[in-house]
Enzyme design. Structure first.
Site, PDB file in Angstrom:
ATOM      1  N   ASP A   1      18.250 100.375  85.418  1.00 37.17           N
ATOM      2  CA  ASP A   1      17.201  99.713  84.613  1.00 37.17           C
ATOM      3  C   ASP A   1      15.843 100.193  85.119  1.00 37.17           C
ATOM      4  OD1 ASP A   1      15.641  97.640  83.092  1.00 37.17           O
ATOM      5  OD2 ASP A   1      17.623  96.817  82.740  1.00 37.17           O
TER       6      ASP A   1
ATOM      7  N   GLY B   1      21.239  98.963  50.659  1.00 37.89           N
ATOM      8  CA  GLY B   1      21.102 100.333  51.082  1.00 37.89           C
ATOM      9  C   GLY B   1      21.940 100.553  52.398  1.00 37.89           C
TER      10      GLY B   1
ATOM     11  N   LYS C   1      25.207  97.612  76.800  1.00 32.00           N
ATOM     12  CA  LYS C   1      25.379  96.326  76.110  1.00 32.00           C
ATOM     13  C   LYS C   1      24.019  95.807  75.659  1.00 32.00           C
ATOM     14  CE  LYS C   1      26.677  91.569  77.153  1.00 32.00           C
ATOM     15  NZ  LYS C   1      25.573  91.076  77.981  1.00 32.00           N
TER      16      LYS C   1
ATOM     17  N   MET D   1      15.712 105.485  81.159  1.00 36.45           N
ATOM     18  CA  MET D   1      16.898 106.048  80.487  1.00 36.45           C
ATOM     19  C   MET D   1      16.527 107.099  79.432  1.00 36.45           C
ATOM     20  SD  MET D   1      17.924 102.685  78.326  1.00 36.45           S
ATOM     21  CE  MET D   1      16.853 101.968  77.085  1.00 36.45           C
TER      22      MET D   1
ATOM     23  N   HIS E   1      20.377  98.203  70.122  1.00 38.39           N
ATOM     24  CA  HIS E   1      19.734  97.409  69.070  1.00 38.39           C
ATOM     25  C   HIS E   1      18.239  97.156  69.332  1.00 38.39           C
ATOM     26  CE1 HIS E   1      20.173  92.928  70.524  1.00 38.39           C
ATOM     27  NE2 HIS E   1      19.700  93.699  71.469  1.00 38.39           N
TER      28      HIS E   1
END
Ligand SMILES: C[S@@+](CC[C@H](N)C(=O)[O-])C[C@H]1O[C@@H](n2cnc3c(N)ncnc32)[C@H](O)[C@@H]1O
Length: 247
Positions: free
Chosen positions: A123, A100, A157, A144, A161
């Site tokens: 951060d 998919g 970076k 953020m 994910h």
């Protein structure tokens, strides 16, 4: 008689080899525990039996397989897809499944090489409080998902994910608001291949994808088109894939 190469020579030869392949093998060593976990999960859920029952040459999608599992979780097809890709990349599954800021260390590498760049390392407060000071870098503590400091370029970076599409969209929207018209958002993340190839870099990406599934709810490695879709929805109109460090 030819002498065997000295240790220094051997090291030079190794480091002169394909660094990307070496990096991919190292990633596989670090993330290697995901592979037996994925196999065990596939066995416990009966995924292999479902594929076997479909018979040789059958074409099952991850959704077809998930529909036969006892779970009613909406995320099941995506999880099955990720497990199947990883197993297929190791040739453990020969099937026709259709698919998919942290402490500022990375920024420090960049500003050391390019001292004309003034960087903000961004951060959460509990991370920033431990960040060492570097010349040319300002540490900013904030969330953020609420706002992102205005800059010409934003470097993310191994950030996207960690998050679901919904969260990534919120973050990318904030980034879009924070850069000028000619600004850039630079994303460094793995790109999942459409087919389950068995190259070292593909294996490393599938392993990382599995790790994200277990450690970071909603987090995942993404395919090219998924990055493009997210960026486009967030208002970016010029998406480029520049560098393939692990290919
Ligand atoms: C996987 S680490 C990547 C760190 C760094 N970019 C690197 O490559 O070394 C993800 C970072 O995102 C930070 N983070 C998580 N949630 C955040 C938020 N809501 N706002 C800002 N930073 C956040 C974490 O504290 C962590 O340092």
């Amino acid at each position: 008689m030819a002498m065997p190469p000295s240790i220094e020579t051997q090291q030079q030869e190794v480091s002169g080899e394909d660094d990307n392949e070496t990096y991919s093998f190292a990633s596989q060593l670090v993330l290697g525990t995901c592979l037996p976990m994925a196999l065990q999960t596939a066995c416990e859920l009966g995924i292999l039996e479902i594929i076997a029952k479909a018979g040789p040459g059958a074409k099952l999608s991850a959704t077809d397989i998930a529909a036969q599992l006892p779970t009613k979780s909406q995320g099941a097809p995506i999880m099955v897809d990720r497990i199947a890709r990883l197993l297929a990349s190791h040739n453990w599954l020969c099937c026709s499944v259709m698919w998919g800021g942290n402490l500022g260390i990375t920024l420090h590498y960049i500003t050391s090489e390019y001292p004309n760049i003034n960087g903000i390392n961004f951060d959460l407060p509990q991370v920033i409080q431990h960040a060492p000071s570097y010349s040319g870098i300002e540490h900013v503590a904030s969330d953020m998902f609420v706002n992102v400091p205005h800059r010409d370029a934003i470097f993310l970076k191994l950030v996207l994910h960690d998050w679901s599409d919904e969260k990534c969209l919120r973050l990318l929207n904030n980034c879009h608001k924070a850069i000028p018209n000619n600004g850039k958002v630079i994303v460094v993340d793995s790109v999942v291949l459409v087919m389950a190839e068995s190259t070292p870099s593909a294996k490393a990406t599938f392993l990382l994808n599995m790790l994200m599934m277990t450690q970071s709810p909603g987090g995942k490695e993404r395919k090219r088109e998924e990055f493009v879709a997210l960026a486009t929805k967030a208002g970016f109109n010029n998406v480029k894939f520049e560098c393939f460090d692990c290919d």
